[in-house]
Scaffold this motif. Structure first.
Motif, PDB file in Angstrom:
ATOM      1  N   GLY A  20      33.327  29.426  -1.400  1.00  0.00           N
ATOM      2  CA  GLY A  20      33.571  30.863  -1.370  1.00  0.00           C
ATOM      3  C   GLY A  20      33.147  31.481  -0.054  1.00  0.00           C
ATOM      4  O   GLY A  20      33.872  32.304   0.513  1.00  0.00           O
ATOM      5  N   LYS A  21      31.971  31.100   0.421  1.00  0.00           N
ATOM      6  CA  LYS A  21      31.485  31.634   1.702  1.00  0.00           C
ATOM      7  C   LYS A  21      32.449  31.282   2.830  1.00  0.00           C
ATOM      8  O   LYS A  21      32.739  32.109   3.693  1.00  0.00           O
ATOM      9  N   LYS A  22      32.956  30.053   2.793  1.00  0.00           N
ATOM     10  CA  LYS A  22      33.891  29.619   3.835  1.00  0.00           C
ATOM     11  C   LYS A  22      35.201  30.408   3.753  1.00  0.00           C
ATOM     12  O   LYS A  22      35.730  30.845   4.779  1.00  0.00           O
ATOM     13  N   LEU A  23      35.707  30.617   2.552  1.00  0.00           N
ATOM     14  CA  LEU A  23      36.960  31.357   2.384  1.00  0.00           C
ATOM     15  C   LEU A  23      36.800  32.818   2.816  1.00  0.00           C
ATOM     16  O   LEU A  23      37.686  33.380   3.466  1.00  0.00           O
ATOM     17  N   VAL A  24      35.666  33.416   2.477  1.00  0.00           N
ATOM     18  CA  VAL A  24      35.391  34.796   2.906  1.00  0.00           C
ATOM     19  C   VAL A  24      35.302  34.857   4.431  1.00  0.00           C
ATOM     20  O   VAL A  24      35.829  35.783   5.062  1.00  0.00           O
TER      21      VAL A  24
END
Length: 164
Positions: A20-24
């Motif tokens: 999620g952090k990477k996608l954000v």
């Protein structure tokens, strides 16, 4: 700055928080604000049905705040996309949001079935229970294929490149 709700079964992976952090972060790279469902704060000390309701309501609110939904429509636990993701796409589409999907391949849905799982009939195929397998030259069920603005063959970032 437009907001993107990041839909998909990635939330079930062991490294879901990191994903999620990477996608954000990737959203930010293209000038968007990413909204990842696991960023919602939910009290997990409650009764299970209350936790489920809180997750549902938090995700609905996040979709309402989003301008765009990008959904991972790859098969999950079977031959179809994750049912929660499909619901999120339908809800967002009903709200008039721009909805995009991505899949590893854009091959025809019928190709998800092996030769031992589909059986030719006169002009169509059925599965082992004699249920017709739809064949509209889409990579996914027609209701999703026709409700999203576009399905990209590739990854999340490929969608961002296409819409940025």
């Amino acid at each position: 700055m437009k907001k993107i709700y990041i839909a998909g079964p990635d939330v079930f992976e062991k490294d879901s928080i990191e994903r999620g952090k990477k996608l954000v972060e990737i959203c930010g790279k293209y000038g968007f604000e990413g909204l990842y469902p696991l960023d919602n704060v939910v009290d997990f000390s409650q009764e299970k049905h209350k936790i489920a309701r809180d997750i549902y309501e938090a995700n609905v609110t996040m979709i309402q705040k989003a301008d765009i939904v990008i959904a991972n429509l790859n098969t999950f636990r079977g031959k179809e996309a994750d049912s929660g993701t499909v619901w999120e796409c339908g809800y967002a589409s009903g709200l008039g949001k721009e909805v995009y999907g991505y899949m590893d391949t854009k091959s025809n849905y019928i190709q998800n079935f092996g030769d031992d799982e589909k059986f030719a009939r006169e002009g169509y195929y059925v599965d082992s229970k004699e249920r017709m397998i739809e064949d509209f030259d889409h990579p996914i069920n027609l209701m999703i294929a026709c409700s999203v603005k576009k399905i990209i063959a590739g990854e999340f970032e490929d969608v961002l490149k296409a819409i940025a």
